[in-house]
Design an enzyme around this catalytic site. Sequence first.
Site: not given
Ligand code: COA
Ligand code: ZN
Length: 301
Positions: A12-13, A203, A205, A236, A245
Site C-alpha cells: 500500500r504505502d 510507522h 519513514h 505519501c 518507509n
Molecule cells: N474510494 C473510491 N473513490 C472515491 C472515494 C473512495 N474512498 N472517495 C471519493 N471517491 C470518488 C468520488 O466518488 C468522486 O468520484 P467521481 O468524480 O467519479 O464522482 C471522486 O472520488 C471525488 O470525490 P470527492 O468526495 O469530491 O473527494 P475529493 O476529490 O475531495 O477527494 C479523497 C477526497 C479522500 C477521496 C481523495 O483525496 C483520496 O482518495 N485521497 C487519498 C489519500 C491517500 O491515499 N493518502 C495516502 C495515504 S496516507
Molecule cells: Zn507512510
Amino acid sequence: MEKVWVRDVGPRDGLQNQKQVLDPEQRLQLIQALRSAGLTQIEVGAFVSPRAVPAMAGSDRVVSALANTAGEFSVLIPNEKGYDLATAAGARHIAIVVASSETMNQKNIGMSNEQAFRFAKTVLTRASHDGVHASCYIATAWECPFEGSINEDIILQQAEVLIAAGAKEIVLADTIGAATPQQSATLTNRLCREFGSALIACHFHDTRGMGIANAYAALESGVRRFDASIAGLGGCPFAPGASGNIATEDLVLMLNQQGYDTGISLADLATAARLTRQLLPGVGVAKSTQWIERQIEKGAL
Ligand code: COA
Ligand code: ZN
C-alpha cells in the site's frame, strides 16, 4: 523470546508512491512473497479515489483474492465511501487515516480536523458493529510538512478520542520522516503509559536515515508493533518531502539481533525484496541488503 509484530505496508504505502502501477495480479504476487517470509500482517491496498492514487485502483480485486488466505490484510480508508467499498469487497481489517494537523487532513483526505475525526468516529462505530478490526493512523504525528512540529499533547488527545471510539490500534506515523530518536522516545513513552503498548504501533519513514534509530527508541519505550516496507518502498503523494518507509529487512534484522521474535525469515524476505525490484525496476536496496545477501551466499541464513 518476546514477540514483536511487523506489518509490511509496502503493497500500500510503497506502491502508492511509485510511478509504475502494478496490476492486482502483480500486487498479489508481492503479497504472497511477503506471506512466505512469515509476515502475517500486510497492508494490501487502499480504498481511495483512483484519480488521487491510481496505483491503488483494483484494491477490491486484491482483497477478494485473499478472502480464504490466512493473515491480517488491512486496507487504508480515507472516508466513509472507502469503508463501504472495502467491506463490500470483504475486508476484515481496516486502517483509517487521519492526520494531526488541519492542513494535512485537507491535503490528504479533503477534510478539516473536525470532519476527519467525525469520519473516524463514524467508521469506528460501524466497524465495531460489523466486527471489522479497525486501526487508526495518526499521520504526521511528529511533524507536518505544512504546519511544522506537532505538540505531543495534541497526539495524546487525538489518540484518546480514537481509542474511546473503538480503535483497536493507534499507528503513529512519521509521514515525512522528520522525528528524532529522542522525540520518538518521548511520544511513544507517553502513549504506552497512557493507553498500554498493545494499542500503540509506529510507522517511520526514513527520509533522514533516522528510521531504525526511531524504531529502536520506540521499542525501548515499550512499542511492540511496527510498520515497514519491503525494500524500503513508500511515501505519501500528498506530503511533500516524504520518502520510503523503513525497510522491513532492516527492521527485522535489528529486532532479530536484539533477541525479539518476529516470526519472519530474513532469507525469505530477501527473496521478496528481489521480487520487488524485479516488478519495479529502479527500486533501491535496503541498508542491510548487501550483508543479508552475503550471509545467504555463505549459507549462514
Ligand atoms: N474510494 C473510491 N473513490 C472515491 C472515494 C473512495 N474512498 N472517495 C471519493 N471517491 C470518488 C468520488 O466518488 C468522486 O468520484 P467521481 O468524480 O467519479 O464522482 C471522486 O472520488 C471525488 O470525490 P470527492 O468526495 O469530491 O473527494 P475529493 O476529490 O475531495 O477527494 C479523497 C477526497 C479522500 C477521496 C481523495 O483525496 C483520496 O482518495 N485521497 C487519498 C489519500 C491517500 O491515499 N493518502 C495516502 C495515504 S496516507
Ligand atoms: Zn507512510
